[in-house]
Motif scaffolding. Structure first.
Motif, PDB file in Angstrom:
ATOM      1  N   THR A 164       0.881  -1.167   0.000  1.00 22.47           N
ATOM      2  CA  THR A 164       0.000   0.000   0.000  1.00 22.47           C
ATOM      3  C   THR A 164       0.919   1.216   0.000  1.00 22.47           C
ATOM      4  N   ASP A 185      -1.638   2.217   6.306  1.00 22.35           N
ATOM      5  CA  ASP A 185      -2.612   1.136   6.271  1.00 22.35           C
ATOM      6  C   ASP A 185      -2.395   0.261   7.501  1.00 22.35           C
ATOM      7  N   ARG A 230      -2.714  -3.335   8.979  1.00 26.25           N
ATOM      8  CA  ARG A 230      -2.905  -4.753   8.638  1.00 26.25           C
ATOM      9  C   ARG A 230      -2.262  -5.609   9.721  1.00 26.25           C
ATOM     10  N   ASP A 231      -2.902  -6.669  10.061  1.00 21.46           N
ATOM     11  CA  ASP A 231      -2.446  -7.614  11.096  1.00 21.46           C
ATOM     12  C   ASP A 231      -1.660  -6.954  12.235  1.00 21.46           C
ATOM     13  N   TYR A 241       1.417   0.265   8.506  1.00 26.13           N
ATOM     14  CA  TYR A 241       2.339   0.282   7.371  1.00 26.13           C
ATOM     15  C   TYR A 241       2.429   1.682   6.798  1.00 26.13           C
ATOM     16  N   LYS A 288       6.937  -0.813   8.720  1.00 30.66           N
ATOM     17  CA  LYS A 288       5.771  -0.949   9.592  1.00 30.66           C
ATOM     18  C   LYS A 288       6.158  -0.682  11.031  1.00 30.66           C
TER      19      LYS A 288
END
Ligand code: BES
Ligand code: MN
Ligand code: MN
Length: 453
Positions: free
Chosen positions: A99, A105, A107-108, A112, A430
């Motif tokens: 991304t 973003d 995520r998990d 990020y 991240k």
């Protein structure tokens, strides 16, 4: 309300504010982003002002500004100088991001974005920890913030700022969150940073690009020669061959090396994570030692000749490389850069001309483990992780840390919350949401314990 309750209650807003900051592409290396770098400074200055910091100012320099703010609660209490940086590395190559780098973003369990870990995410923990202490009336130390915008390009103007503001920056310790720890269940504190020498070399052969059939094999090809020269900088044991390079390397005692060998580390997991069948480094040293206590030399980029589509038969006129050396105490950046230059020029065959230019550098630093501040950081992490952090030596560089000691006479504590797997400087950087909140929770304990020590 206690600190934990305040953090829990406001956690969503804390995260959203960070995401707003991450949307600003504050890339200090590329002048095209100058306005964004300034916007990122204004953003954090504004946040500090809103939550009750005083003397908030955007201090202009010859480069990007330094955001200063403070809160003096009691002249008799100790003062913590919090340092971090709001500039980030370029996001290229953008096509490798899942991304976009500046559209954070989640995520998990990770955020990020470029700068998520290095260093906006970690700086923002300090901003929100400060808010938490202010709002719960529990700020036990005086605090001064100094957030710069040129760390990723060498902190040259911050060095000047330090020399001009020695009194204003008076403190008892510098607290920095711009490093990592071993794992989320193995807290650690970095006790060293490596220095850096960075050079660029230009090798010139014939005065124009030549036909490689007409001239090849008879005229020095600068790319071939550059490769030979670079190869010769390491011997078969991967020792660096520059004469005098190791003269000032402090040798660690066997007892200290044995202690270091106890650091939790799995070579198999390390190889698996990087997808390599084997590691490569200086003979006689472990992987942890190779990045922690030994100097290195790496080519960061190499170019020249034809690199476009298809094949073009050419014997190029020029070849280039960017080469960095990570340094350890008591090597100095200027001496090593000079050594490199002299050596590299001396090994050039007569068939080429060599030009070596020097980029910014930085000095290595070690931070003590027997200080009040280290003990406070150790106790703080133990309070929130339930485990005493392990002292480790980091491989990266934060050039200004050596100057905190030299100019301000201050020791630094490197209480970082990142992980090696956070991919700082790489695509898909991240930062764990766990790490972000853990940092916000841990920092107030540092203030509390530092005031007590
Ligand atoms: N935060 C890093 C340094 C770092 C990374 C320390 C990982 C420990 C572990 C910092 O922002 C950085 O990237 N520094 C540069 C040096 C600078 C002169 C460009 C580096 O280490 O390459
Ligand atoms: Mn950093
Ligand atoms: Mn960095």
């Amino acid at each position: 309300m206690n600190q934990k309750e305040y953090i829990d209650k406001n956690q969503e807003r804390f995260l959203n504010e960070l995401l707003d900051w991450l949307r600003i592409p504050s890339i200090s290396a590329d002048p095209a982003f100058a306005d964004d770098v300034h916007r990122a400074a204004a953003f954090v200055a504004d946040k500090l002002k809103t939550i009750g910091a005083e003397n908030v100012s955007i201090e202009e320099t010859a480069g990007y500004p330094i955001v200063y703010a403070d809160k003096i609660v009691d002249a008799n209490k100790p003062t913590v100088l919090v340092y971090g940086h709001y500039d980030v590395q370029p996001s290229v190559p953008d096509e490798l991001w899942e991304t976009p780098a500046f559209e954070p973003d989640i995520r998990d369990g990770n955020i990020y974005a470029r700068g998520a870990c290095d260093d906006k995410g970690q700086v923002f923990m300090h901003v929100k920890a400060f808010e938490t202490m202010m709002q719960t009336d529990s700020l036990d130390c005086n605090v001064k913030f100094m957030i710069e915008g040129e760390e990723e390009v060498g902190s040259t103007n911050l060095g000047i700022y330090l020399r001009n503001n020695i009194e204003k920056l008076a403190a008892d310790v510098v607290l920095v969150s711009d490093t990592g720890m071993i794992a989320n269940d193995i807290p650690s504190i970095d006790t060293g940073l490596r220095g850096l020498s960075y050079v660029e070399v230009e090798v010139t052969g014939p005065n124009i690009d030549l036909h490689s059939g007409t001239y090849g094999g008879a005229v020095g090809n600068p790319i071939n020669v550059l490769c030979d020269m670079i190869s010769s900088l390491h011997d078969e044991n991967r020792h660096i061959t520059i004469p005098g390079f190791y003269d000032r390397v402090d040798i660690m005692s066997d007892a200290d090396r044995a202690e270091m060998a106890k650091t939790p580390f799995s070579l198999d997991a390390y190889k698996a994570e990087l997808d390599v069948d084997d590691v490569l480094g200086e003979k006689g040293y472990s992987t942890i030692e190779r990045t922690g206590i030994r100097p290195t030399l790496d080519v960061n980029g190499i170019w020249g000749g034809y690199t476009g589509e298809g094949a073009k038969t050419v014997l190029p006129s020029k070849a280039y490389a960017k080469i960095s050396m990570r340094l350890v105490p008591s090597q100095t950046s200027s001496e090593i850069s000079d050594m490199f230059k002299n050596h590299f020029e001396s090994i050039a065959p007569k068939s080429v001309k060599v030009k070596v230019s020097l980029h910014h550098g930085g000095e290595p630093a070690v931070t003590p483990t027997d200080s009040k501040a280290y003990r406070a950081a150790s106790r703080a992490m133990e309070a929130t992780f339930g485990k005493k952090p392990i002292p480790t030596r980091g491989g990266g560089s934060i050039p200004i840390v050596a100057l905190f000691e030299e100019v301000l006479g201050l020791k630094t504590v490197l209480m970082g919350f990142g992980l090696d797997s956070d991919a700082i400087h790489s695509p898909n950087e991240k930062y764990g949401i766990f790490n972000f909140y853990k940092g916000i929770e841990t920092i107030p304990y540092f203030f509390k314990y530092f005031a007590e020590e």
